[in-house]
Design an enzyme around this catalytic site. Structure first.
Site, PDB file in Angstrom:
ATOM      1  N   ASP A 239      -0.155 -37.891  16.988  1.00  0.00           N
ATOM      2  CA  ASP A 239       0.337 -37.568  15.659  1.00  0.00           C
ATOM      3  C   ASP A 239      -0.578 -38.424  14.693  1.00  0.00           C
ATOM      4  OD1 ASP A 239       2.749 -36.942  17.339  1.00  0.00           O
ATOM      5  OD2 ASP A 239       2.993 -35.960  15.361  1.00  0.00           O
TER       6      ASP A 239
ATOM      7  N   ARG B 113       6.807 -27.770  14.112  1.00  0.00           N
ATOM      8  CA  ARG B 113       6.349 -29.120  14.267  1.00  0.00           C
ATOM      9  C   ARG B 113       5.207 -29.291  14.823  1.00  0.00           C
ATOM     10  NH1 ARG B 113       6.453 -28.765  19.191  1.00  0.00           N
ATOM     11  NH2 ARG B 113       5.945 -30.592  19.726  1.00  0.00           N
TER      12      ARG B 113
HETATM   13  C1  LIG Z   1      -0.505 -32.564  19.473  1.00  0.00           C
HETATM   14  S1  LIG Z   1       0.826 -32.608  18.099  1.00  0.00           S
HETATM   15  C2  LIG Z   1       2.121 -32.677  19.130  1.00  0.00           C
HETATM   16  C3  LIG Z   1       2.994 -33.870  18.929  1.00  0.00           C
HETATM   17  O1  LIG Z   1       3.919 -33.625  17.902  1.00  0.00           O
HETATM   18  C4  LIG Z   1       4.962 -34.141  18.365  1.00  0.00           C
HETATM   19  O2  LIG Z   1       5.856 -34.719  17.489  1.00  0.00           O
HETATM   20  P1  LIG Z   1       7.100 -33.796  17.001  1.00  0.00           P
HETATM   21  O3  LIG Z   1       7.656 -32.850  17.999  1.00  0.00           O
HETATM   22  O4  LIG Z   1       8.021 -34.925  16.640  1.00  0.00           O
HETATM   23  O5  LIG Z   1       6.408 -33.300  15.931  1.00  0.00           O
HETATM   24  C5  LIG Z   1       4.366 -35.044  19.551  1.00  0.00           C
HETATM   25  O6  LIG Z   1       4.264 -36.499  18.977  1.00  0.00           O
HETATM   26  C6  LIG Z   1       3.373 -34.487  20.237  1.00  0.00           C
HETATM   27  O7  LIG Z   1       2.591 -35.210  20.958  1.00  0.00           O
END
Ligand SMILES: CSC[C@H]1O[C@H](OP(=O)(O)O)[C@H](O)[C@@H]1O
Length: 387
Positions: free
Chosen positions: A253, A64
């Site tokens: 994101d 992720r």
């Molecule tokens: C700097 S990218 C990390 C960003 O991604 C996370 O989302 P997810 O855990 O759903 O992939 C989150 O928005 C973070 O800020």
């Protein structure tokens, strides 16, 4: 500040990172992931031998974080090409695995464009697969380099905004080496502040419902030797009111052309609190997160995730860390049949963002022209094409 987090490489000199690596065992190439669903209890690896397994890992957040999704997507195209799967079909599956992080589609596109160009130049399937893999490794290296540069630019910005002394920084979700080919985005800046002896405390929002903060940022902060404290998301307000937050550092994101920032849900309320309490609200993201093709917030698709992530606490994952293994015996916290509102992200308007830190520098105040100046892909040739 020395670049002490230079890109790590494997024995052949190819890039590897804590969260993801490409391997070529005798039975064929694979993508090896650190399964983030199992952290911090287990450092379990998830081996993806085909694209559906990688897509499932992306959808279930085994892998992720916007920049890392771009790296994973590019390696996914290479896996399809080298293993002889349908590359165009695989690219489409990967690009649409999660809708908000523009990095994913961009990384997929970089690899699939290299593959198409090789075929057009007369290369056979093997050489075209090698071209896709070389593109994926380039995406990986570029992201790692971007991480180091953002840490430097972010450190210098905070030194300007908060001169002298040690600071209390609040962060949301997880933005370290688990979301990047290198040391991450916002967390990389916090680490630089820590390594300079200027971090008094890192306040870590737990980040409901999937707890990326309490599980992953706390894990990374502990490994980095930082003084950190986890808090519930709804405790942030009283922390601001008590004057215990000197700055907010978050990732992103997708950043629209006008500077609107899509980030983990709960980021927007932090921006409002920061403005009310006159605290800098700083977004740290590589240019692969800036999407000139999305004019403003209205063009950003916010991923809606399953309600059970809100109404249940997941039990442990099955012993065999196969991709997509559903949690065992989740515990319901809401009555049977309860509906849940579960957007994965929210959007902060540019006027509430103090600065955006990219690998090419800082834009503050946030303007369309300023962002374009820093991240104009047409100049760097990393433009996004349709898939
Ligand atoms: C700097 S990218 C990390 C960003 O991604 C996370 O989302 P997810 O855990 O759903 O992939 C989150 O928005 C973070 O800020």
């Amino acid at each position: 500040m020395a670049d002490q987090h230079a890109l790590r490489t494997d024995a052949t000199g190819y890039p590897v990172s804590a969260a993801l690596r490409w391997e070529e065992p005798p039975e064929g190439p694979v993508i090896v992931l650190l399964d983030q669903r199992r952290l911090p209890a287990e450092e379990a690896e998830l081996v993806c031998t085909d694209v559906p397994a990688l897509v499932e890992a992306i959808r279930t957040l085994a892998v992720r974080g916007a920049p890392l999704l771009g790296v994973a997507g590019a390696y996914g195209v290479a896996l399809a090409a080298v293993r002889g799967f349908d590359v165009e079909e695989s690219a489409a599956m990967l690009a649409h695995a999660r809708p908000t992080a523009v990095n994913l589609a961009l990384g997929v596109d970089r690899a699939v464009e290299a593959y198409r160009a090789a075929l057009k130049a007369g290369a056979g399937a093997r050489r075209a697969g090698e071209a896709a893999l070389a593109a994926a490794r380039a995406v990986h290296r570029e992201d790692a380099r971007a991480s180091s540069l953002m840490a430097r630019h972010g450190f210098d910005l905070l030194d300007e905004l908060l001169p002298g002394g040690a600071h209390q920084i609040l962060t949301h979700c997880n933005t370290g080496s688990l979301v990047s080919g290198g040391e991450g985005t916002a967390f990389g800046v916090a680490r630089a502040v820590h390594e300079a002896g200027r971090l008094r405390r890192l306040w870590v929002d737990e980040t409901r419902p999937l707890l990326q903060g309490a599980r992953l940022t706390a894990y990374e902060a502990a490994r980095a030797g930082m003084a950190y404290t986890v808090l519930t998301d709804n405790a942030a307000g009283s922390l601001f009111a008590s004057g215990e937050v000197d700055a907010v550092l978050i990732g992103a994101d997708r950043i629209a052309a006008d500077g609107a920032v899509a980030n983990k849900v709960g980021s927007y309320p932090l921006a409002v609190l920061a403005r009310y309490h006159h605290v800098p609200f700083v977004v740290v993201a590589p240019c692969t997160t800036v999407d000139p093709g999305t004019e403003d917030a209205t063009g950003i698709e916010v991923e809606q995730r399953p309600g059970h992530e809100v109404t249940e606490f997941p039990g442990p994952l099955p012993a065999a860390p196969e991709a997509g293994g559903a949690p065992v015996a989740s515990v319901a916290v809401a009555p049977p049949g309860a509906q849940a509102y579960n957007p994965a992200f929210d959007i902060t308007p540019p006027e509430l963002v103090t600065a955006i830190v990219t690998e090419n520098g800082v834009v503050s105040p946030v303007t369309k022209g300023g962002l374009a100046e820093l991240c104009d892909r047409s100049r760097s040739g990393n433009g996004m094409m349709s898939i």
